[in-house]
Design a protein around this motif. Structure first.
Motif, PDB file in Angstrom:
ATOM      1  N   LYS A  17       7.228  -0.545   4.555  1.00 12.56           N
ATOM      2  CA  LYS A  17       6.233  -1.594   4.337  1.00 12.56           C
ATOM      3  C   LYS A  17       5.593  -2.071   5.638  1.00 12.56           C
ATOM      4  O   LYS A  17       4.365  -2.206   5.703  1.00 12.56           O
ATOM      5  CB  LYS A  17       6.848  -2.768   3.580  1.00 12.56           C
ATOM      6  N   SER A 217      -5.462  -9.356   0.352  1.00 13.54           N
ATOM      7  CA  SER A 217      -6.070  -8.037   0.175  1.00 13.54           C
ATOM      8  C   SER A 217      -5.241  -6.960   0.854  1.00 13.54           C
ATOM      9  O   SER A 217      -5.091  -5.852   0.336  1.00 13.54           O
ATOM     10  CB  SER A 217      -7.498  -8.032   0.719  1.00 13.54           C
ATOM     11  N   GLU A 219      -1.968  -7.121   1.352  1.00  9.01           N
ATOM     12  CA  GLU A 219      -0.752  -6.968   0.543  1.00  9.01           C
ATOM     13  C   GLU A 219      -1.021  -6.093  -0.679  1.00  9.01           C
ATOM     14  O   GLU A 219      -0.192  -5.246  -1.045  1.00  9.01           O
ATOM     15  CB  GLU A 219      -0.244  -8.340   0.107  1.00  9.01           C
ATOM     16  N   GLU A 220      -2.164  -6.278  -1.312  1.00 11.18           N
ATOM     17  CA  GLU A 220      -2.508  -5.463  -2.479  1.00 11.18           C
ATOM     18  C   GLU A 220      -2.661  -3.991  -2.090  1.00 11.18           C
ATOM     19  O   GLU A 220      -2.182  -3.092  -2.801  1.00 11.18           O
ATOM     20  CB  GLU A 220      -3.801  -5.971  -3.105  1.00 11.18           C
ATOM     21  N   ALA A 221      -3.319  -3.739  -0.963  1.00 11.60           N
ATOM     22  CA  ALA A 221      -3.512  -2.358  -0.515  1.00 11.60           C
ATOM     23  C   ALA A 221      -2.179  -1.712  -0.158  1.00 11.60           C
ATOM     24  O   ALA A 221      -1.944  -0.532  -0.460  1.00 11.60           O
ATOM     25  CB  ALA A 221      -4.455  -2.331   0.693  1.00 11.60           C
ATOM     26  N   GLN A 223       0.754  -2.471  -1.417  1.00 10.57           N
ATOM     27  CA  GLN A 223       1.509  -2.231  -2.646  1.00 10.57           C
ATOM     28  C   GLN A 223       1.009  -0.988  -3.370  1.00 10.57           C
ATOM     29  O   GLN A 223       1.809  -0.223  -3.931  1.00 10.57           O
ATOM     30  CB  GLN A 223       1.418  -3.444  -3.571  1.00 10.57           C
ATOM     31  N   LEU A 224      -0.289  -0.755  -3.354  1.00 12.81           N
ATOM     32  CA  LEU A 224      -0.822   0.458  -3.971  1.00 12.81           C
ATOM     33  C   LEU A 224      -0.280   1.707  -3.283  1.00 12.81           C
ATOM     34  O   LEU A 224       0.072   2.692  -3.945  1.00 12.81           O
ATOM     35  CB  LEU A 224      -2.358   0.450  -3.908  1.00 12.81           C
ATOM     36  N   ARG A 225      -0.175   1.654  -1.960  1.00 10.85           N
ATOM     37  CA  ARG A 225       0.347   2.807  -1.227  1.00 10.85           C
ATOM     38  C   ARG A 225       1.844   2.988  -1.468  1.00 10.85           C
ATOM     39  O   ARG A 225       2.330   4.124  -1.532  1.00 10.85           O
ATOM     40  CB  ARG A 225       0.050   2.654   0.260  1.00 10.85           C
ATOM     41  N   ASN A 227       3.328   2.249  -4.220  1.00 13.95           N
ATOM     42  CA  ASN A 227       3.420   2.858  -5.551  1.00 13.95           C
ATOM     43  C   ASN A 227       3.207   4.364  -5.479  1.00 13.95           C
ATOM     44  O   ASN A 227       3.887   5.134  -6.179  1.00 13.95           O
ATOM     45  CB  ASN A 227       2.388   2.221  -6.479  1.00 13.95           C
ATOM     46  N   ASP A 228       2.269   4.799  -4.646  1.00 10.08           N
ATOM     47  CA  ASP A 228       2.042   6.243  -4.475  1.00 10.08           C
ATOM     48  C   ASP A 228       3.266   6.923  -3.873  1.00 10.08           C
ATOM     49  O   ASP A 228       3.640   8.032  -4.279  1.00 10.08           O
ATOM     50  CB  ASP A 228       0.828   6.478  -3.574  1.00 10.08           C
ATOM     51  N   SER A 231       6.041   7.440  -6.392  1.00 16.07           N
ATOM     52  CA  SER A 231       5.788   8.622  -7.218  1.00 16.07           C
ATOM     53  C   SER A 231       6.097   9.888  -6.449  1.00 16.07           C
ATOM     54  O   SER A 231       6.567  10.879  -7.042  1.00 16.07           O
ATOM     55  CB  SER A 231       4.318   8.626  -7.670  1.00 16.07           C
TER      56      SER A 231
END
Length: 237
Positions: A17, A217, A219-221, A223-225, A227-228, A231
Motif C-alpha cells: 500500500k 482520490s 485512496e480510491e486509486a 484501492q483499485l490497484r 484489487n487488481d 486478482s
C-alpha cells in the motif's frame, strides 16, 4: 505494473500500500507542467540546505541513495507539482466540501467536570452556579476524567470530537451559562460552554478541504490497484 514476484515480496514486508500510494501520487504530479528551470532551482536549494558544496559531494550523495540526478530533481519538484494539481483539480470543489463538513469543523472551548456520583455532581453544580466555588478549582480537585489535569478546560477542539450527546448540548448552549448535570453512560457531567467558533471558509480551510478531496482520490486509486493485485495473486478466489 508489479509482477507476481514483486507483489509477494512487498506483501511479506507490508509495503504494497505505501508503494502504490507513492506511485499514484507520482503519476498525478507528473501531469502538471512546470518551468524547465524548476528542477535545477530545487536542486540548488536542496544542496544548500544539505550542505552539499560541489558536484563531487552531490554525486556521492546520489550514489549512496541509489539515485540519478534527474530522479532527485523530480523528487524535489514533486511538492510543487502536487500543490498545483490540488489547486487546479480540487480547490474549485472546496466550498461544496466545506458545506458538507461544516458542523464537523466548528470548534469549541468548554469547561468539563465528570463524576460517577450523581449527588456530588449536583452539589458541585450548585456551588459553581451560586458563585461559592470556582469551576477550575473544583475540576482540579474532584474531576475523575483527564480534564482534571487541565483544571476542567477542554479545547479548542472540533465540536464533533465530543460525545454526540455532549456535542448536541454544546451546539445549543449559551457561552458562560452552566448546564445542569446530565448523564452520559456511567458519568454525570457538569459543563459550561466557554467559546463557540463556527467554521468559516477562509483560505486555510479551503486548502484543507481541497487536500482532503485529493487524499480521498488517491485512496480510491490505490484501492483499485490493490484489487487488481488481489486478482493477480489469488486468481482462484
Amino acid at each position: 505494473m508489479l509482477d507476481l514476484d514483486q507483489v509477494e515480496l512487498l506483501a511479506q514486508h507490508r509495503m504494497i500500500k505505501p508503494l502504490l500510494r507513492q506511485m499514484v501520487i507520482a503519476e498525478l504530479a507528473a501531469q502538471v507542467p512546470i518551468p524547465d528551470e524548476a528542477g535545477g532551482q530545487a536542486l540548488a536549494a536542496f544542496m544548500q540546505e544539505q550542505g552539499i558544496e560541489n558536484e563531487e559531494q552531490l554525486n556521492t550523495f546520489l550514489r549512496l541513495n541509489l539515485l540519478r540526478r534527474q530522479e532527485l530533481e523530480q523528487q524535489l519538484i514533486q511538492p510543487l507539482r502536487l500543490q498545483r494539481f490540488v489547486a487546479d483539480r480540487f480547490l474549485p470543489k472546496a466550498e461544496a466540501r466545506f458545506l458538507q463538513r461544516k458542523t464537523q469543523l466548528d470548534r469549541v472551548v468548554y469547561s468539563l467536570l465528570r463524576l460517577e456520583d450523581a449527588g456530588l455532581a449536583r452539589e458541585l453544580y450548585l456551588r459553581i452556579n451560586e458563585g461559592e466555588s470556582d469551576f477550575a478549582e473544583l475540576a482540579a480537585r474532584y474531576a475523575e476524567g483527564p480534564e482534571r489535569t487541565t483544571r476542567g478546560v477542554v479545547g479548542p477542539v472540533p465540536l464533533m470530537q465530543a460525545h454526540p450527546v455532549l456535542a448536541e448540548r454544546l451546539r445549543t448552549a449559551t457561552p458562560g451559562v452552566l448546564m445542569e448535570p446530565f448523564r452520559i453512560e456511567k458519568w454525570w457531567l457538569v459543563v459550561r460552554l466557554e467559546t463557540y467558533s463556527p467554521a468559516t471558509l477562509d483560505e486555510d480551510t479551503a486548502q484543507q478541504m481541497a487536500r482532503e478531496l485529493f487524499e480521498e482520490s488517491v485512496e480510491e486509486a490505490v484501492q483499485l490497484r490493490i484489487n487488481d493485485l488481489i486478482s493477480l495473486r489469488f486468481p482462484e478466489a
